[in-house]
Scaffold this active site. Structure first.
Site, PDB file in Angstrom:
ATOM      1  N   SER A 106       0.827  -1.212   0.000  1.00 24.83           N
ATOM      2  CA  SER A 106       0.000   0.000   0.000  1.00 24.83           C
ATOM      3  C   SER A 106       0.854   1.252   0.000  1.00 24.83           C
ATOM      4  O   SER A 106       0.387   2.321  -0.383  1.00 24.83           O
ATOM      5  CB  SER A 106      -0.872   0.047   1.258  1.00 24.83           C
ATOM      6  OG  SER A 106      -1.684  -1.068   1.338  1.00 24.83           O
ATOM      7  N   HIS A 127      -2.488  -3.438  -6.507  1.00 27.24           N
ATOM      8  CA  HIS A 127      -3.026  -3.044  -5.196  1.00 27.24           C
ATOM      9  C   HIS A 127      -4.507  -3.403  -5.101  1.00 27.24           C
ATOM     10  O   HIS A 127      -5.356  -2.755  -5.708  1.00 27.24           O
ATOM     11  CB  HIS A 127      -2.805  -1.533  -4.999  1.00 27.24           C
ATOM     12  CG  HIS A 127      -3.160  -1.036  -3.651  1.00 27.24           C
ATOM     13  ND1 HIS A 127      -3.968   0.067  -3.446  1.00 27.24           N
ATOM     14  CD2 HIS A 127      -2.841  -1.494  -2.417  1.00 27.24           C
ATOM     15  CE1 HIS A 127      -4.109   0.260  -2.143  1.00 27.24           C
ATOM     16  NE2 HIS A 127      -3.436  -0.672  -1.509  1.00 27.24           N
ATOM     17  N   GLU A 139      -5.783  -1.440  -8.329  1.00 24.54           N
ATOM     18  CA  GLU A 139      -4.910  -0.414  -8.926  1.00 24.54           C
ATOM     19  C   GLU A 139      -3.643  -1.105  -9.428  1.00 24.54           C
ATOM     20  O   GLU A 139      -3.026  -1.870  -8.688  1.00 24.54           O
ATOM     21  CB  GLU A 139      -4.503   0.621  -7.866  1.00 24.54           C
ATOM     22  CG  GLU A 139      -5.585   1.600  -7.499  1.00 24.54           C
ATOM     23  CD  GLU A 139      -5.111   2.598  -6.444  1.00 24.54           C
ATOM     24  OE1 GLU A 139      -5.126   3.798  -6.714  1.00 24.54           O
ATOM     25  OE2 GLU A 139      -4.728   2.161  -5.342  1.00 24.54           O
ATOM     26  N   ASN A 177      -6.134   5.957  -2.391  1.00 24.52           N
ATOM     27  CA  ASN A 177      -5.856   6.414  -1.022  1.00 24.52           C
ATOM     28  C   ASN A 177      -5.391   7.858  -0.976  1.00 24.52           C
ATOM     29  O   ASN A 177      -5.598   8.567   0.007  1.00 24.52           O
ATOM     30  CB  ASN A 177      -4.836   5.487  -0.338  1.00 24.52           C
ATOM     31  CG  ASN A 177      -5.486   4.185   0.074  1.00 24.52           C
ATOM     32  OD1 ASN A 177      -6.706   4.114   0.249  1.00 24.52           O
ATOM     33  ND2 ASN A 177      -4.691   3.138   0.221  1.00 24.52           N
TER      34      ASN A 177
HETATM   35  N1  LIG Z   1      -5.251  -4.631   5.058  1.00 25.77           N
HETATM   36  C1  LIG Z   1      -5.617  -3.855   4.055  1.00 25.77           C
HETATM   37  O1  LIG Z   1      -6.695  -3.233   4.067  1.00 25.77           O
HETATM   38  C2  LIG Z   1      -4.747  -3.741   2.826  1.00 25.77           C
HETATM   39  C3  LIG Z   1      -5.281  -3.207   1.645  1.00 25.77           C
HETATM   40  C4  LIG Z   1      -4.479  -3.145   0.505  1.00 25.77           C
HETATM   41  C5  LIG Z   1      -3.167  -3.600   0.557  1.00 25.77           C
HETATM   42  N2  LIG Z   1      -2.664  -4.103   1.734  1.00 25.77           N
HETATM   43  C6  LIG Z   1      -1.274  -4.589   1.722  1.00 25.77           C
HETATM   44  O2  LIG Z   1      -1.299  -6.017   1.698  1.00 25.77           O
HETATM   45  C7  LIG Z   1      -0.164  -6.532   2.393  1.00 25.77           C
HETATM   46  C8  LIG Z   1      -0.628  -7.493   3.472  1.00 25.77           C
HETATM   47  O3  LIG Z   1      -1.495  -6.809   4.347  1.00 25.77           O
HETATM   48  P1  LIG Z   1      -2.435  -7.606   5.367  1.00 25.77           P
HETATM   49  O4  LIG Z   1      -3.303  -6.589   6.025  1.00 25.77           O
HETATM   50  O5  LIG Z   1      -3.037  -8.786   4.694  1.00 25.77           O
HETATM   51  O6  LIG Z   1      -1.326  -8.111   6.425  1.00 25.77           O
HETATM   52  P2  LIG Z   1      -1.407  -9.288   7.489  1.00 25.77           P
HETATM   53  O7  LIG Z   1      -0.437  -8.924   8.539  1.00 25.77           O
HETATM   54  O8  LIG Z   1      -2.830  -9.583   7.845  1.00 25.77           O
HETATM   55  O9  LIG Z   1      -0.897 -10.571   6.690  1.00 25.77           O
HETATM   56  C9  LIG Z   1       0.441 -10.700   6.300  1.00 25.77           C
HETATM   57  C10 LIG Z   1       0.720 -12.156   5.964  1.00 25.77           C
HETATM   58  O10 LIG Z   1       2.071 -12.241   5.513  1.00 25.77           O
HETATM   59  C11 LIG Z   1       2.661 -13.359   6.096  1.00 25.77           C
HETATM   60  N3  LIG Z   1       4.124 -13.193   6.141  1.00 25.77           N
HETATM   61  C12 LIG Z   1       4.849 -12.394   6.960  1.00 25.77           C
HETATM   62  N4  LIG Z   1       6.167 -12.553   6.708  1.00 25.77           N
HETATM   63  C13 LIG Z   1       6.257 -13.455   5.697  1.00 25.77           C
HETATM   64  C14 LIG Z   1       7.358 -14.063   5.016  1.00 25.77           C
HETATM   65  N5  LIG Z   1       8.618 -13.744   5.299  1.00 25.77           N
HETATM   66  N6  LIG Z   1       7.092 -14.971   4.057  1.00 25.77           N
HETATM   67  C15 LIG Z   1       5.811 -15.291   3.746  1.00 25.77           C
HETATM   68  N7  LIG Z   1       4.736 -14.755   4.357  1.00 25.77           N
HETATM   69  C16 LIG Z   1       4.968 -13.863   5.335  1.00 25.77           C
HETATM   70  C17 LIG Z   1       2.046 -13.433   7.486  1.00 25.77           C
HETATM   71  O11 LIG Z   1       2.207 -14.724   8.074  1.00 25.77           O
HETATM   72  C18 LIG Z   1       0.585 -13.112   7.153  1.00 25.77           C
HETATM   73  O12 LIG Z   1      -0.132 -14.263   6.775  1.00 25.77           O
HETATM   74  C19 LIG Z   1       0.606  -5.309   2.891  1.00 25.77           C
HETATM   75  O13 LIG Z   1       1.593  -4.983   1.948  1.00 25.77           O
HETATM   76  C20 LIG Z   1      -0.464  -4.217   2.941  1.00 25.77           C
HETATM   77  O14 LIG Z   1       0.087  -2.935   2.801  1.00 25.77           O
HETATM   78  C21 LIG Z   1      -3.430  -4.200   2.849  1.00 25.77           C
END
Ligand SMILES: NC(=O)c1ccc[n+]([C@@H]2O[C@H](COP(=O)([O-])OP(=O)(O)OC[C@H]3O[C@@H](n4cnc5c(N)ncnc54)[C@H](O)[C@@H]3O)[C@@H](O)[C@H]2O)c1
Length: 269
Positions: A106, A127, A139, A177
């Site tokens: 993000s 995204h 996106e 965003n």
């Molecule tokens: N939450 C949102 O609303 C949202 C929206 C758009 C984009 N994002 C982006 O998506 C990504 C994930 O966000 P999220 O909210 O799902 O996070 P989260 O913390 O819920 O999930 C992250 C996942 O990554 C895994 N992980 C961590 N380290 C790892 C590694 N070394 N190898 C493999 N897997 C690993 C974790 O075990 C977990 O399952 C981020 O880059 C975030 O910016 C989030």
């Protein structure tokens, strides 16, 4: 986010490999996908057989070797530069030379992340929006070196999984965003200045602008700490006072009022 991306790709008929750090994390992801598919069965959108077919297309793993032969790899791990660089280097080693490598970040620069793979022309920002199975938008963010073939392939993939792509520049907040977060910040300024109550600000934006949820209720849903972090990134990156965080937002975060997740934000939960 990863669960959601895996689910929509498998629902669209793709064979998907889902990688996480431990099998326990994979099992949590699969359980979330199972619950999401059950909701679709209850609504009559899919059948029990569809659910079994979707599940059969998803393979969980902790080994990058299972990525050999994939056409696209999408990184959606914790929002941390070091973690993402390590993952992208491993993906780069594992997939074939024609595979597209995408990130769901993000806030981290796509061009910066592209530098972790050997051939950055095939790297792109993809995204997704939360919750992925529900939200229709993706996106696409080309980095400086991303080529047209990679962008076109990414557009095709996004369309195939039933989402609509838009293309945005590699700039903080990309397009959505960049517009949404300052709007929410302005709503917090409005509340702080006593322009209207929280309920009236939200009612105003719902009934006056047809927004499905008011900006303050949305702030509580996103998390006030996350919002403060994003608007601060805008403020510092653009060096422009129009992005200064509303002092009330900072104060609420200081008080531990983070929105739904803490039980108290602009509303009590
Ligand atoms: N939450 C949102 O609303 C949202 C929206 C758009 C984009 N994002 C982006 O998506 C990504 C994930 O966000 P999220 O909210 O799902 O996070 P989260 O913390 O819920 O999930 C992250 C996942 O990554 C895994 N992980 C961590 N380290 C790892 C590694 N070394 N190898 C493999 N897997 C690993 C974790 O075990 C977990 O399952 C981020 O880059 C975030 O910016 C989030």
């Amino acid at each position: 986010m990863g669960n959601g991306i895996v689910q929509v790709a498998a629902q669209a008929g793709f064979d998907v490999v889902m990688l996480d750090v431990t099998m326990e994390a994979i099992d949590r992801g699969l359980a979330t996908i199972g619950k999401s598919l059950d909701r679709l069965i209850q609504k009559g959108t899919i059948s029990d057989d569809d659910k079994m077919a979707v599940r059969a297309r998803i393979r969980g793993t902790t080994s990058y070797e299972d990525f050999a032969g994939v056409s696209i790899a999408i990184e959606a791990a914790t929002e941390n530069l070091d973690i993402k660089v390590r993952i992208l280097e491993s993906i780069d080693q594992a997939v074939g030379e024609h595979a597209t490598i995408a990130t769901n970040t993000s806030s981290i620069s796509i061009t910066k992340l592209a530098a972790s793979v050997r051939n950055p022309i095939r790297f792109i920002g993809m995204h997704f929006f939360n919750p992925v199975p529900v939200m229709g938008l993706v996106e696409l963010i080309p980095g400086l070196q991303t080529n047209g073939l990679t962008l076109d392939g990414a557009k095709d993939f996004v369309s195939q999984i039933g989402k609509t792509p838009i293309v945005a520049k590699n700039s903080p907040g990309f397009a959505v965003n960049r517009i949404l977060v300052p709007m929410i910040n302005e709503a917090i300024f409005a509340l702080q200045e006593g322009l209207a109550s929280a309920e009236d600000i939200d009612t105003g934006m719902k009934l006056g602008c047809n927004q499905p949820i008011g900006p303050l209720a949305l702030a509580d849903l996103i998390g006030l700490d996350t919002l403060l972090q994003v608007i601060t990134v805008f403020y510092e990156n653009f060096n422009d006072p129009k992005y200064r965080p509303a002092p009330l937002l900072q104060e609420m975060v200081d008080a531990g009022y983070l929105g739904r997740k803490s039980g108290q934000g602009f509303y009590a939960y």
